[in-house]
Scaffold this motif. Sequence first.
Motif, mmCIF file in Angstrom:
data_model
loop_
_atom_site.group_PDB
_atom_site.id
_atom_site.type_symbol
_atom_site.label_atom_id
_atom_site.label_comp_id
_atom_site.label_asym_id
_atom_site.label_seq_id
_atom_site.Cartn_x
_atom_site.Cartn_y
_atom_site.Cartn_z
ATOM 1 N N LEU A 43 0.986 -1.763 -0.180
ATOM 2 C CA LEU A 43 0.208 0.552 0.620
ATOM 3 C C LEU A 43 0.577 1.613 -0.336
ATOM 4 O O LEU A 43 0.609 2.181 -0.853
ATOM 5 N N SER A 44 2.127 1.333 -0.196
ATOM 6 C CA SER A 44 3.106 2.515 0.233
ATOM 7 C C SER A 44 3.264 2.953 -0.576
ATOM 8 O O SER A 44 3.505 4.101 -1.246
ATOM 9 N N GLU A 45 3.431 2.372 -1.989
ATOM 10 C CA GLU A 45 3.374 2.114 -3.164
ATOM 11 C C GLU A 45 2.414 2.470 -4.293
ATOM 12 O O GLU A 45 2.854 2.019 -5.330
ATOM 13 N N ASN A 46 1.211 2.350 -3.528
ATOM 14 C CA ASN A 46 0.133 2.138 -4.755
ATOM 15 C C ASN A 46 -1.042 3.391 -4.749
ATOM 16 O O ASN A 46 -1.404 3.497 -3.937
ATOM 17 N N ALA A 47 -0.521 3.178 -6.002
ATOM 18 C CA ALA A 47 -1.454 5.235 -6.711
ATOM 19 C C ALA A 47 -2.794 4.782 -6.682
ATOM 20 O O ALA A 47 -3.613 5.442 -6.437
ATOM 21 N N GLU A 48 -2.715 3.829 -7.300
ATOM 22 C CA GLU A 48 -4.187 3.463 -7.084
ATOM 23 C C GLU A 48 -5.164 3.338 -5.801
ATOM 24 O O GLU A 48 -6.520 3.641 -6.072
ATOM 25 N N TYR A 49 -4.543 2.628 -4.640
ATOM 26 C CA TYR A 49 -4.764 2.314 -3.373
ATOM 27 C C TYR A 49 -5.498 4.388 -3.031
ATOM 28 O O TYR A 49 -6.323 4.316 -2.810
ATOM 29 N N ASP A 50 -4.989 4.875 -2.857
ATOM 30 C CA ASP A 50 -4.354 5.959 -2.822
ATOM 31 C C ASP A 50 -5.027 7.106 -3.201
ATOM 32 O O ASP A 50 -6.159 7.930 -2.979
ATOM 33 N N ALA A 51 -6.164 6.679 -5.142
ATOM 34 C CA ALA A 51 -6.364 7.350 -5.156
ATOM 35 C C ALA A 51 -8.068 7.290 -5.080
ATOM 36 O O ALA A 51 -8.684 7.806 -4.177
ATOM 37 N N ALA A 52 -7.834 5.972 -3.971
ATOM 38 C CA ALA A 52 -9.536 5.210 -4.163
ATOM 39 C C ALA A 52 -9.791 5.742 -2.600
ATOM 40 O O ALA A 52 -10.767 6.423 -2.545
ATOM 41 N N LYS A 53 -8.598 6.299 -1.745
ATOM 42 C CA LYS A 53 -8.992 6.522 -0.430
ATOM 43 C C LYS A 53 -9.124 8.065 -1.189
ATOM 44 O O LYS A 53 -10.010 8.440 0.364
ATOM 45 N N GLU A 54 -8.966 8.941 -1.339
ATOM 46 C CA GLU A 54 -8.698 10.221 -1.870
ATOM 47 C C GLU A 54 -10.454 10.733 -2.541
ATOM 48 O O GLU A 54 -11.185 11.323 -1.764
ATOM 49 N N ALA A 55 -10.361 9.424 -2.787
ATOM 50 C CA ALA A 55 -12.272 9.676 -3.263
ATOM 51 C C ALA A 55 -13.504 9.317 -2.775
ATOM 52 O O ALA A 55 -14.199 9.939 -2.716
ATOM 53 N N GLN A 56 -13.104 8.275 -1.703
ATOM 54 C CA GLN A 56 -13.083 7.778 -0.559
ATOM 55 C C GLN A 56 -13.666 9.100 0.105
ATOM 56 O O GLN A 56 -14.705 9.719 0.642
ATOM 57 N N GLY A 57 -12.483 10.055 0.091
ATOM 58 C CA GLY A 57 -12.803 11.247 1.492
ATOM 59 C C GLY A 57 -13.391 12.582 0.595
ATOM 60 O O GLY A 57 -14.403 13.281 1.149
ATOM 61 N N HIS A 58 -13.372 12.334 -0.873
ATOM 62 C CA HIS A 58 -14.423 13.703 -1.482
ATOM 63 C C HIS A 58 -15.793 13.762 -1.534
ATOM 64 O O HIS A 58 -16.628 13.970 -1.141
ATOM 65 N N LEU A 59 -16.263 11.754 -1.734
ATOM 66 C CA LEU A 59 -17.562 11.220 -1.439
ATOM 67 C C LEU A 59 -18.294 11.520 0.482
ATOM 68 O O LEU A 59 -19.269 11.853 -0.253
ATOM 69 N N GLU A 60 -17.370 11.149 1.154
ATOM 70 C CA GLU A 60 -17.808 11.188 2.437
ATOM 71 C C GLU A 60 -17.923 12.912 2.535
ATOM 72 O O GLU A 60 -19.069 13.423 3.486
ATOM 73 N N ASP A 61 -17.035 13.887 1.959
ATOM 74 C CA ASP A 61 -17.518 14.692 2.361
ATOM 75 C C ASP A 61 -18.821 15.844 1.330
ATOM 76 O O ASP A 61 -19.197 15.846 1.967
ATOM 77 N N ARG A 62 -19.010 15.490 -0.036
ATOM 78 C CA ARG A 62 -20.203 15.681 -0.564
ATOM 79 C C ARG A 62 -21.629 14.679 0.450
ATOM 80 O O ARG A 62 -22.535 15.747 0.257
ATOM 81 N N ILE A 63 -20.923 13.690 1.194
ATOM 82 C CA ILE A 63 -22.432 13.311 1.433
ATOM 83 C C ILE A 63 -22.361 14.355 3.064
ATOM 84 O O ILE A 63 -23.898 15.014 3.228
ATOM 85 N N THR A 64 -22.206 14.563 3.389
ATOM 86 C CA THR A 64 -21.551 15.394 4.977
ATOM 87 C C THR A 64 -22.752 16.653 4.619
ATOM 88 O O THR A 64 -23.113 17.370 5.177
ATOM 89 N N LYS A 65 -21.686 17.694 3.375
ATOM 90 C CA LYS A 65 -22.638 18.557 3.458
ATOM 91 C C LYS A 65 -23.874 18.186 2.542
ATOM 92 O O LYS A 65 -25.322 19.140 2.752
#
Length: 157
Positions: A43-65
Amino acid sequence: MSKVQYLSQEGFDKLEAELKDLKTRGRKEIAEDIAEARAKGDLSENAEYDAAKEAQGHLEDRITKLEDALANARVLDANELDLSQVRILTTVTILNKKVGKEMKYTLVSPNEADFAAGKISVESPIGKALIGKAIGETVHVDVPAGKLELEILDIQV
């Protein structure tokens, strides 16, 4: 505490549907993306994982809003509006005196704004200038394209 946001029933229903979709389909898709990326190893060098986690953060932010917007929403019945002045959910016909062109806009909350559909936010420069004005009044509005002179011709539901 968030401020009260006035919405049409249509706008409220649209936000509610988006929230439901994000909480079900959206969260499921993000979880699948994270699981798939996690399965690819380190996971330390997994760009797909980092992108998916970032997308999850954006999704949760939109849900909260959306949850916040819906919790503070007040649905207005357009048929009960006072039409003596421009208000949220009224449709106003204006004359752009600079170009001699008539335009028609419905003033809505920022969540419902859709310029292509003729719905402008009450927080936009034009929306702010029109709120509280009556038929026959002229307002001056500074917009990125310059200064507009708009005469209010009609106010409807």
